[in-house]
Design an enzyme around this catalytic site. Structure first.
Site, PDB file in Angstrom:
ATOM      1  N   ASP A  91      28.438  47.776  44.293  1.00 27.46           N
ATOM      2  CA  ASP A  91      29.382  48.899  44.381  1.00 27.46           C
ATOM      3  C   ASP A  91      29.038  49.877  45.497  1.00 27.46           C
ATOM      4  OD1 ASP A  91      30.797  47.708  42.409  1.00 27.46           O
ATOM      5  OD2 ASP A  91      30.868  49.443  41.077  1.00 27.46           O
TER       6      ASP A  91
ATOM      7  N   GLY B 132      38.858  48.673  37.338  1.00 24.00           N
ATOM      8  CA  GLY B 132      40.152  49.343  37.435  1.00 24.00           C
ATOM      9  C   GLY B 132      40.943  48.904  38.658  1.00 24.00           C
ATOM     10  N   ARG B 133      40.260  48.236  39.559  1.00 23.17           N
ATOM     11  CA  ARG B 133      40.972  47.750  40.760  1.00 23.17           C
ATOM     12  C   ARG B 133      40.317  46.478  41.271  1.00 23.17           C
ATOM     13  NH1 ARG B 133      38.169  51.331  45.314  1.00 23.17           N
ATOM     14  NH2 ARG B 133      36.351  51.853  44.083  1.00 23.17           N
TER      15      ARG B 133
ATOM     16  N   ASP C 184      27.025  52.437  35.764  1.00 26.83           N
ATOM     17  CA  ASP C 184      28.024  51.369  35.944  1.00 26.83           C
ATOM     18  C   ASP C 184      27.907  50.745  37.324  1.00 26.83           C
ATOM     19  OD1 ASP C 184      29.018  54.134  36.382  1.00 26.83           O
ATOM     20  OD2 ASP C 184      30.677  53.103  37.368  1.00 26.83           O
ATOM     21  N   ASN C 185      27.117  51.344  38.197  1.00 28.29           N
ATOM     22  CA  ASN C 185      26.884  50.754  39.518  1.00 28.29           C
ATOM     23  C   ASN C 185      25.458  50.219  39.642  1.00 28.29           C
ATOM     24  OD1 ASN C 185      29.470  51.524  40.200  1.00 28.29           O
ATOM     25  ND2 ASN C 185      28.832  53.438  41.154  1.00 28.29           N
TER      26      ASN C 185
ATOM     27  N   ARG D 122      34.449  39.715  46.876  1.00 28.24           N
ATOM     28  CA  ARG D 122      33.011  39.859  46.623  1.00 28.24           C
ATOM     29  C   ARG D 122      32.485  38.641  45.896  1.00 28.24           C
ATOM     30  NH1 ARG D 122      31.336  45.592  43.961  1.00 28.24           N
ATOM     31  NH2 ARG D 122      32.698  44.972  42.263  1.00 28.24           N
TER      32      ARG D 122
ATOM     33  N   LYS E 239      38.562  42.874  45.123  1.00 31.28           N
ATOM     34  CA  LYS E 239      38.473  44.323  44.890  1.00 31.28           C
ATOM     35  C   LYS E 239      39.589  44.996  45.687  1.00 31.28           C
ATOM     36  CE  LYS E 239      34.932  47.957  45.192  1.00 31.28           C
ATOM     37  NZ  LYS E 239      33.528  48.199  45.577  1.00 31.28           N
TER      38      LYS E 239
ATOM     39  N   ASP F 178      45.390  53.674  41.269  1.00 36.76           N
ATOM     40  CA  ASP F 178      46.450  52.764  41.721  1.00 36.76           C
ATOM     41  C   ASP F 178      45.991  51.310  41.799  1.00 36.76           C
ATOM     42  OD1 ASP F 178      44.756  52.836  43.860  1.00 36.76           O
ATOM     43  OD2 ASP F 178      46.228  53.573  45.313  1.00 36.76           O
TER      44      ASP F 178
HETATM   45  P1  AMP Z   1      33.449  53.206  41.611  1.00 33.03           P
HETATM   46  O1  AMP Z   1      33.287  54.625  42.014  1.00 33.03           O
HETATM   47  O2  AMP Z   1      34.086  52.362  42.686  1.00 33.03           O
HETATM   48  O3  AMP Z   1      32.187  52.599  41.117  1.00 33.03           O
HETATM   49  O4  AMP Z   1      34.505  53.196  40.429  1.00 33.03           O
HETATM   50  C1  AMP Z   1      34.322  53.885  39.209  1.00 33.03           C
HETATM   51  C2  AMP Z   1      35.422  53.485  38.254  1.00 33.03           C
HETATM   52  O5  AMP Z   1      36.703  53.933  38.743  1.00 33.03           O
HETATM   53  C3  AMP Z   1      35.566  51.989  38.050  1.00 33.03           C
HETATM   54  O6  AMP Z   1      35.925  51.769  36.713  1.00 33.03           O
HETATM   55  C4  AMP Z   1      36.681  51.617  38.988  1.00 33.03           C
HETATM   56  O7  AMP Z   1      37.336  50.439  38.608  1.00 33.03           O
HETATM   57  C5  AMP Z   1      37.595  52.830  38.883  1.00 33.03           C
HETATM   58  N1  AMP Z   1      38.401  53.012  40.101  1.00 33.03           N
HETATM   59  C6  AMP Z   1      37.981  53.410  41.329  1.00 33.03           C
HETATM   60  N2  AMP Z   1      38.996  53.450  42.211  1.00 33.03           N
HETATM   61  C7  AMP Z   1      40.100  53.051  41.535  1.00 33.03           C
HETATM   62  C8  AMP Z   1      41.479  52.872  41.894  1.00 33.03           C
HETATM   63  N3  AMP Z   1      41.933  53.105  43.115  1.00 33.03           N
HETATM   64  N4  AMP Z   1      42.329  52.449  40.918  1.00 33.03           N
HETATM   65  C9  AMP Z   1      41.906  52.206  39.674  1.00 33.03           C
HETATM   66  N5  AMP Z   1      40.616  52.357  39.267  1.00 33.03           N
HETATM   67  C10 AMP Z   1      39.736  52.779  40.184  1.00 33.03           C
HETATM   68 MG    MG Z   2      31.583  51.085  40.312  1.00 31.05          MG
END
Ligand code: AMP
Ligand code: MG
Length: 477
Positions: free
Chosen positions: A257, A89-90, A247-248, A173, A110, A122
């Site tokens: 992650d 998502g980012r 997912d991590n 990364r 990232k 965002d």
């Molecule tokens: P994470 O907690 O970093 O492993 O992220 C979990 C999910 O949320 C993943 O699909 C990320 O891509 C999405 N995500 C986390 N932060 C953001 C952000 N600021 N904008 C868009 N997607 C996000």
């Molecule tokens: Mg993640």
């Protein structure tokens, strides 16, 4: 000056595996850190790294020829709850470069802007988590713990809002792949066996090339074994990942992650840092249990490829999963015995180890510091507490060490002097927000030699005082 040569093999997989997505350019990028050693291993030209073109790539503004940015799709179980579609998502996978050793490495930004998987996010990151991941992932690597690597970090010159305005940043990364248990779950939940089989072949070719590309049970065995080794290594340095969602969880058994992760100061087995982990699902001592839960999700996703008959497939998967415990405990035992100078196990050693850990818990002893202070080779320095609470234990331990040739060298090679402690990371982030990167840079330097005290600054190597202890991390990534 040569720019790196990119290609993107992930785009050869079916269209349903990713979305084409381009990083959103940023206003005024400036480089915070570059990992020159890693860059050289990857075959990057250092002159290019520090050129305008280099900065343009690390900030997502422009790319060398061959780059083909995409966002990868995946699903996952987050704190036990099913999320049918997550995905980058980012983050943007820019492509791969071939390192000097011939291996391909994924290069991913990232914090590089929204993608079709951003949902309400965002697509950005702020400086804090970017510096934390840079520092912690590189420390893990230097500690000998498999992990994604950090190649560069930049500030974007733009503001990111996380309850308050903060400086935006992007991390680059690097990893052999960025495939997660959740990537398999995504296709499994859609009953798309053909895609699982393609993902399996792709994953095997990168992480377990000795296996047949269709060998689902061989793959499951291999992932289980790698994860058992990985988690035992986390335990050995007091590392708490903090968000062990599927997912991590990486299928190559590497740490991925870094969110609200932290190294434990006081030895508290049920320690949790993350403010959102209210039930302690991902506490220090839960990690070896939770990884099995995650590996079960992988096994379920692979069932149709393990055997045509479901009951047979389940039987085989269960057998594979049952091997986790032995691999984990063997690794854990070897490592922790080395931490107290024992190169092999004799009768009574486990009891000795358990007694030590129990006393450390009762006295809330600092996890890293205790193993340093036990080692007489370290008596040079600023060792403050003489570990009186271990006096009785030390008598038995000293007797046992008579069977060992060189126990203190073994201890020195096993117990890090430097771990990036949470209070130091927090301070480095606060300083960096104000434009002062000295502490961050010192921490990066110290992390390059974790088994030595390579910098004069004593504060980098000691446990936090009660006034500087930081016992919680926040997810606002
Ligand atoms: P994470 O907690 O970093 O492993 O992220 C979990 C999910 O949320 C993943 O699909 C990320 O891509 C999405 N995500 C986390 N932060 C953001 C952000 N600021 N904008 C868009 N997607 C996000
Ligand atoms: Mg993640």
């Amino acid at each position: 000056m040569n720019s790196p040569k990119f290609h993107n093999i992930y785009t050869q997989l079916p269209k349903s595996f990713f979305s084409r997505s381009t990083p959103t350019p940023v206003k005024a990028p400036s480089v915070v850190s570059q990992n020159k050693k890693l860059a050289l291993e990857l075959g990057f030209d250092l002159e290019w790294m520090s050129s305008k073109e280099g900065t343009a790539m690390f900030s997502g503004n422009d790319f060398p020829i061959g780059a083909d940015p995409i966002a990868q799709v995946y699903a996952g179980h987050q704190f036990g709850g099913w999320a049918p579609r997550l995905g980058d998502g980012r983050a943007h996978l820019i492509g791969q470069v071939q390192a000097k050793d011939g291996r391909n490495w994924d290069i991913q930004l990232k914090g590089s802007g929204p993608t079709p998987y951003s949902r309400s996010g965002d697509g950005r990151a702020w400086l804090g988590p970017v510096l934390r991941e840079y520092l912690v992932s590189e420390s893990m690597h230097q500690l000998g713990i498999p992990t994604t690597r950090a190649l560069a970090s930049v500030v974007t010159g733009e503001t990111v809002y996380r309850e308050k305005p903060l400086p935006g940043a992007i991390l680059t990364r690097v990893a052999p792949s960025l495939i997660r248990v959740g990537t398999f779950e995504y296709f499994s939940s859609r009953k798309d066996t053909e895609s699982i089989s393609q993902l399996l072949a792709y994953s095997i070719s990168i992480h377990f090339p000795e296996l047949d590309p269709k060998d689902a049970i061989g793959f499951l065995d291999a992932v289980i074994s790698k994860q058992a080794e990985l988690i035992s290594k986390w335990m050995g340095v007091g590392f708490i990942h903090g968000v062990m969602n599927t997912d991590n969880t990486h299928i190559g058994g590497i740490t991925i992650d870094y969110g609200p992760c932290a190294f434990m100061d006081d030895y508290i087995p049920n320690k949790v840092f993350s403010s959102i982990d209210v039930n302690g699902r991902y506490s220090y001592e839960q990690q070896p249990k939770v990884i099995v839960w995650n590996l079960v999700r992988l096994a379920i996703s692979l069932l149709p490829l393990i055997d045509d008959t479901e009951s047979e497939a389940i039987k085989k998967a269960e057998l594979s999963l049952s091997k986790f415990d032995k691999t984990y405990h063997d690794n854990f035992r070897n490592l922790f015995l080395k931490k107290i100078g024992m190169s092999r196990e004799v009768n009574g050693d486990l009891e000795l180890l358990t007694d030590l850990l129990t006393s450390m818990t009762s006295f809330k002893a600092d996890f890293t510091q205790t193993f340093i202070e036990l080692n007489p080779l370290n008596r040079d320095s600023t060792i403050s507490s003489p570990l009186n609470f271990l006096n009785e234990w030390k008598v038995k331990w000293t007797n046992r060490l008579e069977l060992e040739k060189d126990p203190f060298t073994v201890m020195s090679q096993t117990n890090p002097r430097f771990i990036p402690r949470n209070h130091l990371i927090e301070q480095a982030i606060q300083d960096a927000i104000l434009g002062n990167y000295k502490l961050f840079n010192d921490l990066v330097l110290a992390s390059e030699n974790p088994f030595k005290k390579s910098l004069e600054n004593e504060a980098l190597y000691t446990s936090p005082g009660t006034d500087s202890l930081v016992s919680q991390t926040f997810c606002g990534t």
